[in-house]
Design a protein around this motif. Structure first.
Motif, PDB file in Angstrom:
ATOM      1  N   ASN A 175      11.580   5.883   0.991  1.00 41.92           N
ATOM      2  CA  ASN A 175      10.607   6.791   0.389  1.00 41.92           C
ATOM      3  C   ASN A 175       9.233   6.422   0.957  1.00 41.92           C
ATOM      4  N   ASN A 199       6.028   4.595  -5.273  1.00 41.06           N
ATOM      5  CA  ASN A 199       7.008   5.648  -5.085  1.00 41.06           C
ATOM      6  C   ASN A 199       8.267   5.380  -5.889  1.00 41.06           C
ATOM      7  N   SER A 218       6.199  10.309  -5.765  1.00 39.55           N
ATOM      8  CA  SER A 218       5.227   9.225  -5.813  1.00 39.55           C
ATOM      9  C   SER A 218       4.422   9.293  -7.102  1.00 39.55           C
TER      10      SER A 218
END
Length: 885
Positions: A175, A199, A218
């Motif tokens: 991520n 995140n 996020s």
């Protein structure tokens, strides 16, 4: 365990063996969405989905893995990639590539028929072979379904043995929200850390389709940041699925070790608990393969990054606008982000529509690949469409298509949908007519001032489009020809009426004091900034043919508008002009065209090709405001950086465009053909070992190509225009297409073949023809070779489709409809059996013409805007065209 759909055969146009994989990076994003590229080895590289180019950027972990075990045998685990190229072995700390230490497949090939890419992996130590199929929907005349922020990755697994094999495939993705390949976004909460993304990955199940996956968001990245958005990694499977929302947070690279050991144990994943800013998510699907059985698992990678920012004069340190600054320019947004809520919404909708999206994409690719076009034309035209999916091109929130000239590694190169570069490409207009029309709207509605000066770089947001106060002679004239092209292909008179007043001002701008044609004789003599990034002084064929083409286009549009005004019966038409004034304007355009054409043939043609007469302005001569950009000669009275007596590769660029538009010859036909032969004779070079080039090299060693300019008769200026010693593909295609239009088939194909041999996967990326940056727009001039080969032309105004009487199956497209036309010549070419298939879009046809042979009346016409019933009636036209007596 997966979405059930009929396995469709994917065609192959070009196959690359293991020695020609290193440079391959095929974009698999949508139009205006950014892209991820499929590498030649099956790796995912160049993650350019966060509103900017990002060559070389790859999340810390982004790969797929395979687990396979036969009964009674040890399990094997492999990264689903081919072997690393030996040229990448060396680095200061060993191999610099990500995850270089993972076991990989020994054998690999890459097959492509854009937008379809296939990587075949095999290894004698692995009981399963794998074919990675990757694509993003590409459906002509449907920009929305061709503009989806997703990469479809299908893993086709084949058991090579006579025993059952337990397998699992696993996708892994960090991520990385908050990063874009060059900078890290500001955090919502300032903790003093460089990366405080916070995140989060969540496991979810799709609604309306069989599938599940990881949604990535996020909590820390500022919502207004360009790097803020969402990601999703989804498998179209619900059985035997295991996952991790994060990897273990361990030192010394042991996070990867922990993952590899876990997956290699049984092909399943166990969740880990760790608090990290950028968690790595993993999603595994297990299945059983019977002896010799083939099965598949489909993954979706989707994204949603809505906060695209503007461009342009914000690059000047002293300037700021509104709420934007040089570092944080005003937001213009992304069109695709107005169509989807987030990346999970993208995944759910793609999963539900995937069978139809793939079928419609295959219909296009099969129709194109199965046509009788020469293979080099197919490859050049099809593979350069990838530029539309690169970060070169984007759609702002209003839906307008915008573009850089090309892309640097980390930023766009040369802002503003630069008119003199975009003039050359033909793919957008003939495949996505509605998108092309948004570009014309930007040029005439937003970037053209009240005095007719068209800013050749449109600033953003659009209310600042006319901030760049400079005009390009070729750019402005080419836009008039493009307006004519879009009007002809669409038949939309309202579109023409809306932009006509600005178009007329753009042409009459030529005639102002100190302008390009101040004496109104049909010849450009003034200060002419152009695509060579300098100003030419004096008459020359490059600007001259653009001007002649613009005069012809404006004449035709004015005459049509005059007829509409006369039919309306009012003193003034809807555009505020009477029929008489429009006729007078059309007559003036015709008079200037005829005078300019005759003058160029008499004074610029030297018996072999057209030259440039350098005419320095007198010290007291007026140069109109906006004509000098400042990149050319420092002193106009002693101009450097001129073409002069050179044989220029695109000296007939306006003629090239006129043929595409059906405007006929701008110059003497025999002279045109002689000039094209001269370009081939003097500019085509086989082998560049002995060639001196002081600027950029896009051709080297044993390669072949067309030089930008040569001076076979001497008289080379001491300092010619900057690029004269270079070779650039967009200009080469322009010349090659001209050759094909003029029947110089062998030469045209030789030029195109030379280009594609340079982009062979080993030396250069077949999906990235560079000029001033990667994925350069001008290279999409290659689509015009499709038109030239078949002689295709279409006018929606008179509902007539035209082909040259060439036997074979031809692909055709108008930007609003597409299909195939099969021509079978009989009776020694005096008759032709014709089958026309309309495979998509909307079209009106009343006449089908074979140029020089005859025509076929068509009784059924589908009018744009009517229902699909009429379209169904026009799916196929079959008839015989006979030679007119």
């Amino acid at each position: 365990m997966r979405t059930v759909m009929k396995r469709l055969h994917w065609p192959t146009l070009t196959r690359y063996d293991q020695d020609h994989l290193a440079r391959i990076a095929m974009p698999i994003g949508g139009i205006g969405t950014g892209t991820i590229s499929l590498g030649g080895r099956g790796d995912l590289r160049d993650w350019e989905i966060v509103n900017r180019p990002a060559k070389g950027f790859k999340p810390r972990q982004a790969f797929f893995a395979l687990y396979a075990r036969r009964p009674g045998q040890p399990a094997v685990t492999r990264c689903l990639e081919g072997a690393i190229d030996p040229r990448d072995y060396e680095g200061a700390f060993g191999c610099p590539l990500p995850n270089h230490g993972l076991p990989r497949f020994r054998r690999c090939t890459f097959e492509a028929a854009y937008p379809l890419g296939q990587v075949t992996l095999s290894d004698p130590d692995v009981p399963v072979s794998v074919r990675i199929q990757a694509f993003n929907p590409f459906i002509p005349c449907d920009a929305d379904r061709s503009g989806i922020p997703a990469a479809v990755l299908r893993l086709v697994l084949t058991n090579r043995t006579d025993r059952r094999v337990e397998v699992a495939v696993c996708g892994n993705l960090e991520n990385f929200i908050g990063q874009d390949g060059s900078i890290v976004a500001d955090s919502r909460i300032n903790t003093g850390e460089q990366n405080n993304a916070q995140n989060v990955n969540e496991f979810r199940t799709l609604e309306g389709a069989a599938g599940c996956g990881l949604f990535m968001r996020s909590r820390g990245v500022a919502p207004e940041a360009e790097q803020w958005g969402t990601l999703a990694l989804v498998a179209l499977a619900t059985r035997n699925v295991t996952y991790r929302t994060t990897w273990a947070n361990l030192s010394w690279g042991d996070s990867l070790l922990d993952y590899w050991d876990d997956f290699s144990a049984d092909g399943k994943l166990e969740e880990r608990q760790a608090e990290v800013n950028n968690p790595i998510g993993s999603l595994a699907v297990g299945l059983t393969l019977r002896p010799r059985q083939m099965r598949e698992v489909t993954f979706l990678l989707t994204w949603h990054f809505p906060n695209r920012r503007g461009w342009g004069l914000r690059n000047e340190p002293s300037l700021s606008y509104g709420t934007g600054t040089r570092d944080q320019p005003d937001r213009v947004g992304n069109y695709y982000a107005t169509q989807y809520v987030d990346a999970w919404d993208v995944a759910e909708r793609v999963a539900a529509q995937l069978p139809q999206l793939e079928a419609d994409t295959l219909a296009f690719v099969n129709a194109f690949v199965q046509s009788d076009l020469p293979p080099v034309i197919k490859e050049a035209a099809l593979f350069n469409l990838s530029t539309l999916r690169s970060q070169t091109v984007f759609r702002i929130a209003s839906g307008h298509l915008m573009g850089w000239e090309g892309c640097g590694d980390k930023a766009g190169c040369c802002f503003g949908s630069c008119t003199h570069v975009w003039n050359y490409e033909q793919a957008t207009a003939f495949l996505f007519g509605d998108l092309a029309r948004t570009m014309r709207e930007v040029e005439f509605k937003y970037a053209t001032r009240s005095d007719g000066l068209m800013c050749f770089r449109a600033d953003l947001p659009l209310d600042r489009a006319a901030t760049w106060i400079n005009a390009a002679a070729d750019g402005q004239m080419g836009c008039l020809m493009k307006l004519y092209r879009e009007w002809q292909l669409s038949g939309d008179d309202d579109f023409l009426r809306a932009l006509w007043p600005s178009a007329k001002r753009a042409l009459t701008f030529c005639w102002r004091p100190g302008g390009w044609d101040a004496d109104e004789d049909g010849v450009m003599e003034g200060c002419q900034h152009n695509t060579m990034d300098v100003e030419y002084y004096g008459p020359n064929p490059q600007m001259g043919t653009w001007y002649l083409g613009a005069l012809r286009a404006m004449e035709e549009m004015a005459r049509h508008l005059s007829r509409l005004a006369a039919e309306a019966g009012s003193e003034e038409s809807e555009i505020g002009e009477s029929a008489e004034s429009l006729i007078a304007f059309a007559d003036k355009c015709r008079r200037l065209f005829e005078n300019g054409s005759a003058w160029m043939d008499a004074h610029l043609f030297n018996g072999e090709y057209y030259e440039h007469q350098i005419r320095p302005p007198q010290p007291d001569a007026l140069i109109a405001e906006g004509l000098r950009v400042g990149m050319g000669a420092a002193t106009p009275q002693e101009p450097e950086l001129q073409l002069g007596a050179g044989c220029l590769v695109d000296q007939l660029v306006g003629q090239y465009f006129a043929h595409v538009c059906g405007l006929g010859y701008l110059l003497n036909r025999d002279n045109v053909r002689k000039a094209l032969r001269a370009i081939m004779k003097y500019n085509f070079r086989r082998g560049f070992h002995g060639h001196f080039n002081h600027l950029r090299s896009f051709v080297l060693g044993d390669e072949s190509g067309l030089l930008m300019a040569t001076y076979p008769r001497g008289h080379r200026p001491k300092r010619p225009f900057p690029y004269f010693n270079e070779v650039m593909t967009g200009f080469e295609y322009t010349a090659a297409v001209g050759m094909i239009y003029e029947g110089q088939i062998e030469n045209g194909l030789k030029v195109i073949a030379a280009i594609r041999e340079r982009y062979d996967g080993r030396k250069r990326n077949p999906f990235d023809e560079a000029e001033c940056g990667h994925h350069y727009v001008r290279a999409m001039a290659s689509w015009a070779a499709v038109l030239a080969w078949s002689g295709f032309h279409y006018s929606a105004l008179i509902q007539t489709m035209t082909f040259a009487p060439i036997a074979g199956r031809h692909f055709w497209s108008t930007g609003h409809a597409w299909g195939t036309c099969t021509i079978r010549l009989t009776d020694r070419g005096s008759k032709a059996n014709v089958t026309l298939n309309v495979l998509g879009g909307k079209i009106a046809i009343r006449r089908l013409v074979l140029r020089g042979l005859g025509e076929l009346p068509v009784d059924v016409a589908h009018k744009p805007g009517s229902g699909p019933r009429n379209l169904a009636a026009l799916r196929r036209i079959i008839g015989t065209v006979e030679l007119r007596k």
